[in-house]
Write an enzyme that holds these catalytic residues in place. Structure first.
Site, PDB file in Angstrom:
ATOM      1  N   PHE A 150       6.203  -0.836   0.290  1.00 50.94           N
ATOM      2  CA  PHE A 150       4.953  -1.361   0.853  1.00 50.94           C
ATOM      3  C   PHE A 150       3.994  -0.205   1.059  1.00 50.94           C
ATOM      4  O   PHE A 150       4.335   0.786   1.712  1.00 50.94           O
ATOM      5  CB  PHE A 150       5.177  -2.100   2.185  1.00 50.94           C
ATOM      6  CG  PHE A 150       3.907  -2.729   2.689  1.00 50.94           C
ATOM      7  CD1 PHE A 150       3.460  -3.934   2.166  1.00 50.94           C
ATOM      8  CD2 PHE A 150       3.131  -2.085   3.640  1.00 50.94           C
ATOM      9  CE1 PHE A 150       2.265  -4.496   2.594  1.00 50.94           C
ATOM     10  CE2 PHE A 150       1.935  -2.644   4.075  1.00 50.94           C
ATOM     11  CZ  PHE A 150       1.507  -3.855   3.557  1.00 50.94           C
ATOM     12  N   ASP A 154       4.808   8.349   1.314  1.00 54.28           N
ATOM     13  CA  ASP A 154       4.089   7.471   2.231  1.00 54.28           C
ATOM     14  C   ASP A 154       4.839   7.478   3.562  1.00 54.28           C
ATOM     15  O   ASP A 154       5.858   6.813   3.721  1.00 54.28           O
ATOM     16  CB  ASP A 154       4.022   6.061   1.631  1.00 54.28           C
ATOM     17  CG  ASP A 154       3.346   5.063   2.564  1.00 54.28           C
ATOM     18  OD1 ASP A 154       3.163   5.378   3.758  1.00 54.28           O
ATOM     19  OD2 ASP A 154       3.014   3.956   2.092  1.00 54.28           O
ATOM     20  N   LYS A 158       0.091   4.593  11.189  1.00 54.08           N
ATOM     21  CA  LYS A 158       0.543   3.745  12.295  1.00 54.08           C
ATOM     22  C   LYS A 158       0.629   4.421  13.676  1.00 54.08           C
ATOM     23  O   LYS A 158      -0.157   4.135  14.550  1.00 54.08           O
ATOM     24  CB  LYS A 158       1.879   3.102  11.933  1.00 54.08           C
ATOM     25  CG  LYS A 158       1.718   2.065  10.814  1.00 54.08           C
ATOM     26  CD  LYS A 158       2.933   1.206  10.659  1.00 54.08           C
ATOM     27  CE  LYS A 158       2.632  -0.068   9.887  1.00 54.08           C
ATOM     28  NZ  LYS A 158       2.808   0.009   8.445  1.00 54.08           N
TER      29      LYS A 158
HETATM   30  C1  LIG Z   1       1.980  -0.370   7.348  1.00 52.61           C
HETATM   31  C2  LIG Z   1       2.161   0.456   6.138  1.00 52.61           C
HETATM   32  C3  LIG Z   1       1.084   0.712   5.277  1.00 52.61           C
HETATM   33  C4  LIG Z   1      -0.283   0.076   5.452  1.00 52.61           C
HETATM   34  O1  LIG Z   1      -0.919   0.504   6.609  1.00 52.61           O
HETATM   35  P1  LIG Z   1      -2.238  -0.268   7.119  1.00 52.61           P
HETATM   36  O2  LIG Z   1      -2.684   0.570   8.277  1.00 52.61           O
HETATM   37  O3  LIG Z   1      -1.827  -1.643   7.475  1.00 52.61           O
HETATM   38  O4  LIG Z   1      -3.207  -0.236   5.997  1.00 52.61           O
HETATM   39  C5  LIG Z   1       1.293   1.553   4.212  1.00 52.61           C
HETATM   40  N1  LIG Z   1       2.499   2.113   3.990  1.00 52.61           N
HETATM   41  C6  LIG Z   1       3.556   1.889   4.789  1.00 52.61           C
HETATM   42  C7  LIG Z   1       4.854   2.561   4.508  1.00 52.61           C
HETATM   43  C8  LIG Z   1       3.425   1.041   5.884  1.00 52.61           C
HETATM   44  O5  LIG Z   1       4.486   0.792   6.665  1.00 52.61           O
END
Ligand SMILES: *Cc1c(COP(=O)(O)O)cnc(C)c1O
Length: 403
Positions: A140, A225, A254
């Site tokens: 994700f 990420d 986050k």
């Molecule tokens: C939540 C998440 C995102 C997206 O972040 P947003 O602030 O909702 O755009 C991207 N990568 C990972 C691994 C995430 O957990």
């Protein structure tokens, strides 16, 4: 306001996007690892506000004081100007990573910035055909068009076609598939060090090691990420520090500012230079208020030794969940990495368990029908960990008695 009224207002005024995940209450206030709804009911927050965001707990006094102070001094000027909070945060993050920093407002934006920098770098070093980005299935990376294309889950992509070209997906932790997918056309490999939204699957050292090797071989950037794993959640400041390697870029969001919207992309000097003035920007990125909030979060992590706490309390929770697995056959597997924890279930009872926990004052979330996920704040203490385990145990016992 009560849940019924909130639900009705949403139905009238908001795009119909969130109802399936909404929990049956309206949240009013929070303190540390606890939340209270508008009817005064108290909850133990094992999800950091829902998605691993309130890393230092709700309304940490130092974070509140910093935000209040900054709000009364300067909330925003654009990047036409310098501000001290922005420069202090950039220094702090780039020193921790060893590179340079771009500030934005969310995880998707941070990944978008990393994708753009990787493509620019690919064009510069390998020509116009060096644009492919290798990503993992079940990953994700966000909801913008490029990041949902990087996301290895068709459900997020369907109906948004045509998708941007050049994203290739391989099974996570499949070294042979990874090696097979990388070529001279590859400009980057983009991976979560621990699959988060899909249910806490850490990368094997062999998989990340192979990604590093292959990137070096073809001159591609390794982007990790760390939007969810970063800033202490896994028991290290960055999750890649569990592995003996250095990525070329990481992305954060986050937990970085404890609930104030922010994102960051950190890039090593070797790739950072492929962005020229004007290549990328953000109106809100690095505003004084979120920058000050992130600095306060980084201070709190140090002052209260919260990264070590994430490791210790995460281990205790994993142990407690393992004990529940031995007691209740409905649990088939526990996965944990610091304060990212997942509980696999034999039957599609995740939502039933979630709602029973909510009724008893414990907040957790589900992945699909048969998995629970826990993302407690880094301030969680031992007593709160035991209380959460106890509630989950009671719910499992009640379910066993009344299947
Ligand atoms: C939540 C998440 C995102 C997206 O972040 P947003 O602030 O909702 O755009 C991207 N990568 C990972 C691994 C995430 O957990």
């Amino acid at each position: 306001m009560r849940f019924d009224e909130a639900h009705a207002r949403e139905a009238q005024h908001m795009l119909n996007l969130y109802p399936p995940i909404r929990m049956p209450m309206v949240m009013a206030r929070g303190e540390g690892a606890r939340l209270w709804d508008t009817e005064g009911k108290e909850y133990l927050d094992f999800i950091s506000g829902g998605r691993a965001v309130t890393s230092v707990g709700h309304c940490h006094p130092k974070l509140v004081a910093t935000i209040s102070q900054q709000a009364g001094t300067l909330i925003h000027v654009s990047n036409d100007f310098y501000t001290e909070p922005q420069l202090a945060l950039a220094a702090r993050l780039s020193t921790a990573f060893g590179g340079r920093c771009f500030l934005c407002n969310s995880g998707a934006e941070a990944n978008e910035a990393a994708i753009k920098l990787a493509r620019k770098h690919g064009h510069k070093t390998g020509g116009p055909d060096k644009f492919e980005i290798v990503c993992a299935l079940k990953s994700f990376h966000g909801r913008t068009l490029a990041t949902l294309t990087a996301t290895g889950q068709p459900k997020y992509q369907q109906g948004n076609e045509p998708l941007p070209a050049g994203f290739v997906h391989i099974p996570y932790n499949d070294v042979a598939a990874l090696r097979g997918a990388i070529s001279e056309r590859t400009c980057a490999v983009l991976l979560e060090p621990v699959l988060g939204e899909s249910g806490v699957y850490p990368a094997t050292p062999e998989f990340l090691g192979a990604a590093r090797e292959e990137c070096d071989r073809v001159g591609a950037a390794l982007i990790l990420d760390e939007v969810q794993t970063g800033v202490g959640r896994t028991g290290r400041l960055f999750a890649y520090q569990h592995y003996a390697l250095q990525p070329d870029m990481i992305t954060l969001a986050k937990g970085l500012a404890g609930g104030v919207p922010i994102g960051a992309m950190l890039a090593r000097e070797t790739v950072a230079g492929s962005f020229q003035p004007g290549d990328h920007a953000s109106t809100f990125g690095g505003s004084a208020l979120p920058a000050a909030a992130a600095l306060a979060v980084l201070d709190i992590l140090e002052e209260e030794n919260l990264v070590a706490n994430a490791a210790a309390i995460g281990a205790r929770l994993a142990e407690g969940l393992e004990a529940l697995r031995k007691q209740y056959p409905v649990i088939t597997e526990i996965r944990a990495c610091g304060l990212m924890l997942a509980v696999d279930l034999k039957a599609p009872v995740a939502n039933r368990i979630k709602l029973a926990c909510v009724a008893r004052g414990l907040l957790l979330i589900t992945v699909g029908d048969s998995m629970l996920r826990l993302l407690p704040p880094l301030v969680l203490n031992e007593a709160q960990a035991e209380q959460g385990l106890q509630i989950l145990g009671e719910v499992l016992a009640a379910m066993e008695a009344e299947p």
